[in-house]
Design a protein around this motif. Sequence first.
Motif, PDB file in Angstrom:
ATOM      1  N   PHE A 190      43.114  33.254  52.861  1.00  0.00           N
ATOM      2  CA  PHE A 190      43.502  34.709  53.190  1.00  0.00           C
ATOM      3  C   PHE A 190      44.822  34.883  51.972  1.00  0.00           C
ATOM      4  O   PHE A 190      44.581  36.067  51.589  1.00  0.00           O
ATOM      5  N   THR A 191      45.431  34.001  51.619  1.00  0.00           N
ATOM      6  CA  THR A 191      46.403  34.312  50.459  1.00  0.00           C
ATOM      7  C   THR A 191      45.720  34.654  49.097  1.00  0.00           C
ATOM      8  O   THR A 191      46.306  35.602  48.546  1.00  0.00           O
ATOM      9  N   PHE A 192      44.862  33.934  48.802  1.00  0.00           N
ATOM     10  CA  PHE A 192      44.104  34.384  47.647  1.00  0.00           C
ATOM     11  C   PHE A 192      43.206  35.541  47.720  1.00  0.00           C
ATOM     12  O   PHE A 192      43.136  36.371  46.722  1.00  0.00           O
ATOM     13  N   THR A 193      42.452  36.024  48.933  1.00  0.00           N
ATOM     14  CA  THR A 193      41.837  37.306  49.078  1.00  0.00           C
ATOM     15  C   THR A 193      42.856  38.280  49.095  1.00  0.00           C
ATOM     16  O   THR A 193      42.668  39.373  48.465  1.00  0.00           O
ATOM     17  N   PHE A 194      43.951  37.950  49.749  1.00  0.00           N
ATOM     18  CA  PHE A 194      45.169  39.251  49.583  1.00  0.00           C
ATOM     19  C   PHE A 194      45.258  39.433  48.213  1.00  0.00           C
ATOM     20  O   PHE A 194      45.801  40.536  47.876  1.00  0.00           O
ATOM     21  N   LEU A 195      45.681  38.303  47.267  1.00  0.00           N
ATOM     22  CA  LEU A 195      46.030  38.719  46.009  1.00  0.00           C
ATOM     23  C   LEU A 195      44.874  39.451  45.155  1.00  0.00           C
ATOM     24  O   LEU A 195      45.021  40.197  44.370  1.00  0.00           O
ATOM     25  N   LYS A 251      31.289  49.084  41.872  1.00  0.00           N
ATOM     26  CA  LYS A 251      31.541  47.978  42.558  1.00  0.00           C
ATOM     27  C   LYS A 251      32.283  48.011  43.690  1.00  0.00           C
ATOM     28  O   LYS A 251      33.340  48.966  43.891  1.00  0.00           O
ATOM     29  N   THR A 252      31.986  47.295  44.859  1.00  0.00           N
ATOM     30  CA  THR A 252      32.953  47.502  46.028  1.00  0.00           C
ATOM     31  C   THR A 252      33.512  46.348  46.354  1.00  0.00           C
ATOM     32  O   THR A 252      33.363  45.177  45.993  1.00  0.00           O
ATOM     33  N   TRP A 253      34.706  46.453  47.073  1.00  0.00           N
ATOM     34  CA  TRP A 253      35.632  45.238  47.539  1.00  0.00           C
ATOM     35  C   TRP A 253      35.544  45.492  49.334  1.00  0.00           C
ATOM     36  O   TRP A 253      36.814  45.997  49.583  1.00  0.00           O
ATOM     37  N   GLY A 254      34.702  45.204  49.728  1.00  0.00           N
ATOM     38  CA  GLY A 254      34.524  45.569  51.375  1.00  0.00           C
ATOM     39  C   GLY A 254      34.683  44.352  52.304  1.00  0.00           C
ATOM     40  O   GLY A 254      35.135  43.197  51.541  1.00  0.00           O
ATOM     41  N   TRP A 255      34.743  44.493  53.458  1.00  0.00           N
ATOM     42  CA  TRP A 255      34.706  43.319  54.303  1.00  0.00           C
ATOM     43  C   TRP A 255      33.878  42.200  54.279  1.00  0.00           C
ATOM     44  O   TRP A 255      34.113  40.943  54.244  1.00  0.00           O
ATOM     45  N   ASN A 256      32.680  42.410  53.767  1.00  0.00           N
ATOM     46  CA  ASN A 256      31.943  41.190  53.578  1.00  0.00           C
ATOM     47  C   ASN A 256      32.477  40.373  52.289  1.00  0.00           C
ATOM     48  O   ASN A 256      32.299  39.132  52.512  1.00  0.00           O
ATOM     49  N   GLU A 257      32.672  41.242  51.303  1.00  0.00           N
ATOM     50  CA  GLU A 257      33.321  40.436  50.165  1.00  0.00           C
ATOM     51  C   GLU A 257      34.693  39.576  50.515  1.00  0.00           C
ATOM     52  O   GLU A 257      35.060  38.376  50.032  1.00  0.00           O
ATOM     53  N   ARG A 258      35.453  40.374  51.385  1.00  0.00           N
ATOM     54  CA  ARG A 258      36.790  39.675  51.722  1.00  0.00           C
ATOM     55  C   ARG A 258      36.444  38.117  52.541  1.00  0.00           C
ATOM     56  O   ARG A 258      36.927  37.204  52.233  1.00  0.00           O
ATOM     57  N   ILE A 259      35.559  38.470  53.686  1.00  0.00           N
ATOM     58  CA  ILE A 259      35.270  37.292  54.358  1.00  0.00           C
ATOM     59  C   ILE A 259      34.680  36.225  53.598  1.00  0.00           C
ATOM     60  O   ILE A 259      35.011  34.939  53.737  1.00  0.00           O
ATOM     61  N   THR A 260      33.693  36.433  52.458  1.00  0.00           N
ATOM     62  CA  THR A 260      33.139  35.388  51.753  1.00  0.00           C
ATOM     63  C   THR A 260      34.148  34.783  51.005  1.00  0.00           C
ATOM     64  O   THR A 260      34.280  33.771  50.823  1.00  0.00           O
ATOM     65  N   CYS A 261      35.191  35.535  50.405  1.00  0.00           N
ATOM     66  CA  CYS A 261      36.242  35.064  49.605  1.00  0.00           C
ATOM     67  C   CYS A 261      37.196  34.308  50.566  1.00  0.00           C
ATOM     68  O   CYS A 261      37.699  33.330  49.891  1.00  0.00           O
ATOM     69  N   ILE A 262      37.407  34.552  51.867  1.00  0.00           N
ATOM     70  CA  ILE A 262      38.148  33.797  52.609  1.00  0.00           C
ATOM     71  C   ILE A 262      37.513  32.447  52.922  1.00  0.00           C
ATOM     72  O   ILE A 262      38.168  31.319  52.853  1.00  0.00           O
ATOM     73  N   LEU A 263      36.227  32.327  53.145  1.00  0.00           N
ATOM     74  CA  LEU A 263      35.534  31.020  53.587  1.00  0.00           C
ATOM     75  C   LEU A 263      35.124  30.061  52.230  1.00  0.00           C
ATOM     76  O   LEU A 263      35.305  28.959  52.511  1.00  0.00           O
TER      77      LEU A 263
END
Length: 66
Positions: A11-16, A35-47
């Motif tokens: 979460f911290t890395f994704t927030f940054l 380029k988009t930064w949507g929820w799919n990219e955020r969830i992938t980045c968290i995992l």
Amino acid sequence: MTILNYFFAGFTFTFLCDILMGLNKIKTHPKMKNKTWGWNERITCILFWPICFIVFFIAFIKQSFK
């Protein structure tokens, strides 16, 4: 407790990354066009944050020493 620490780091890395993606200088960069930064990219980045962090760090170092 370890799983919570893993997700907290994600979460911290994704927030940054989210803050960086929101900067006007980055939004208007030619390579970021369409380029988009949507929820799919955020969830992938968290995992998968360790892999995302390594990719980000390598790209950052390459750009810094260019």
